[in-house]
Design a protein around this motif. Sequence first.
Motif, PDB file in Angstrom:
ATOM      1  N   SER A  32      -1.748 -11.819  54.368  1.00 31.40           N
ATOM      2  CA  SER A  32      -1.079 -11.942  53.072  1.00 31.40           C
ATOM      3  C   SER A  32      -2.087 -11.996  51.944  1.00 31.40           C
ATOM      4  O   SER A  32      -3.236 -12.432  52.130  1.00 31.40           O
ATOM      5  CB  SER A  32      -0.220 -13.216  53.033  1.00 31.40           C
ATOM      6  N   VAL A  67       8.452  -1.859  50.827  1.00 31.63           N
ATOM      7  CA  VAL A  67       7.903  -3.200  50.625  1.00 31.63           C
ATOM      8  C   VAL A  67       8.986  -4.263  50.628  1.00 31.63           C
ATOM      9  O   VAL A  67       8.678  -5.454  50.618  1.00 31.63           O
ATOM     10  CB  VAL A  67       7.091  -3.293  49.315  1.00 31.63           C
ATOM     11  N   ARG A 101       8.887  -7.788  52.340  1.00 33.38           N
ATOM     12  CA  ARG A 101       7.485  -8.185  52.528  1.00 33.38           C
ATOM     13  C   ARG A 101       6.839  -8.611  51.217  1.00 33.38           C
ATOM     14  O   ARG A 101       5.982  -9.490  51.211  1.00 33.38           O
ATOM     15  CB  ARG A 101       6.678  -7.031  53.120  1.00 33.38           C
ATOM     16  N   MET A 151       2.356 -10.641  48.697  1.00 32.28           N
ATOM     17  CA  MET A 151       2.414  -9.562  49.680  1.00 32.28           C
ATOM     18  C   MET A 151       2.177 -10.152  51.066  1.00 32.28           C
ATOM     19  O   MET A 151       1.097 -10.686  51.333  1.00 32.28           O
ATOM     20  CB  MET A 151       1.376  -8.483  49.364  1.00 32.28           C
ATOM     21  N   ASN A 152       3.170 -10.050  51.920  1.00 29.59           N
ATOM     22  CA  ASN A 152       3.088 -10.563  53.285  1.00 29.59           C
ATOM     23  C   ASN A 152       3.162  -9.413  54.284  1.00 29.59           C
ATOM     24  O   ASN A 152       3.580  -8.309  53.945  1.00 29.59           O
ATOM     25  CB  ASN A 152       4.216 -11.551  53.546  1.00 29.59           C
ATOM     26  N   SER A 153       2.777  -9.698  55.505  1.00 31.43           N
ATOM     27  CA  SER A 153       2.829  -8.697  56.584  1.00 31.43           C
ATOM     28  C   SER A 153       2.180  -7.388  56.153  1.00 31.43           C
ATOM     29  O   SER A 153       2.725  -6.297  56.353  1.00 31.43           O
ATOM     30  CB  SER A 153       4.281  -8.449  57.010  1.00 31.43           C
ATOM     31  N   LEU A 154       1.020  -7.501  55.565  1.00 32.43           N
ATOM     32  CA  LEU A 154       0.339  -6.317  55.049  1.00 32.43           C
ATOM     33  C   LEU A 154      -0.079  -5.383  56.175  1.00 32.43           C
ATOM     34  O   LEU A 154      -0.458  -5.823  57.265  1.00 32.43           O
ATOM     35  CB  LEU A 154      -0.875  -6.735  54.228  1.00 32.43           C
ATOM     36  N   GLN A 155      -0.020  -4.105  55.880  1.00 33.14           N
ATOM     37  CA  GLN A 155      -0.376  -3.059  56.831  1.00 33.14           C
ATOM     38  C   GLN A 155      -1.427  -2.140  56.211  1.00 33.14           C
ATOM     39  O   GLN A 155      -1.556  -2.079  54.986  1.00 33.14           O
ATOM     40  CB  GLN A 155       0.871  -2.269  57.226  1.00 33.14           C
ATOM     41  N   ASP A 207      -0.728  -0.179  53.150  1.00 29.15           N
ATOM     42  CA  ASP A 207      -0.625  -0.867  51.866  1.00 29.15           C
ATOM     43  C   ASP A 207      -1.945  -0.817  51.090  1.00 29.15           C
ATOM     44  O   ASP A 207      -1.999  -1.263  49.945  1.00 29.15           O
ATOM     45  CB  ASP A 207      -0.217  -2.330  52.065  1.00 29.15           C
TER      46      ASP A 207
END
Length: 125
Positions: A16, A63, A66, A82-86, A89
Amino acid sequence: VQLVESGGGLVQAGGSLRLSCAVSGFTFDDYAIGWFRQPPGKERKGTSCISGTTGNTYYIDSVKGRFTISTDSGKSTVYLQMNSLQPEDTAVYYCAATPITWRCDSDFIPPYDYWGQGTQVTVSS
């Protein structure tokens, strides 16, 4: 009108970050604020926005669930949690403002008029 982003950095996938956009020179309630991003070699696109007039928020599908856009109580800072970033992103993230508040309502409608300098977000796999 001035917008200054901060909070970018390097994070592992699943992690995050919280971006901040310090706003000044205008009345927040009369503007819409958006967060845009530009991945390497790609065009800049909006991710989320908030209307100062209604408080409504809008997120693009990729998004939604997330990312969360919010403001502080003094409406001087706009945040993007911003959570669960990939890795997808990864981008330079910009905040932007427009006095045309319907540009953030049931949809996110660029263009926006005033821009910050951007902050880099890198998500490693």
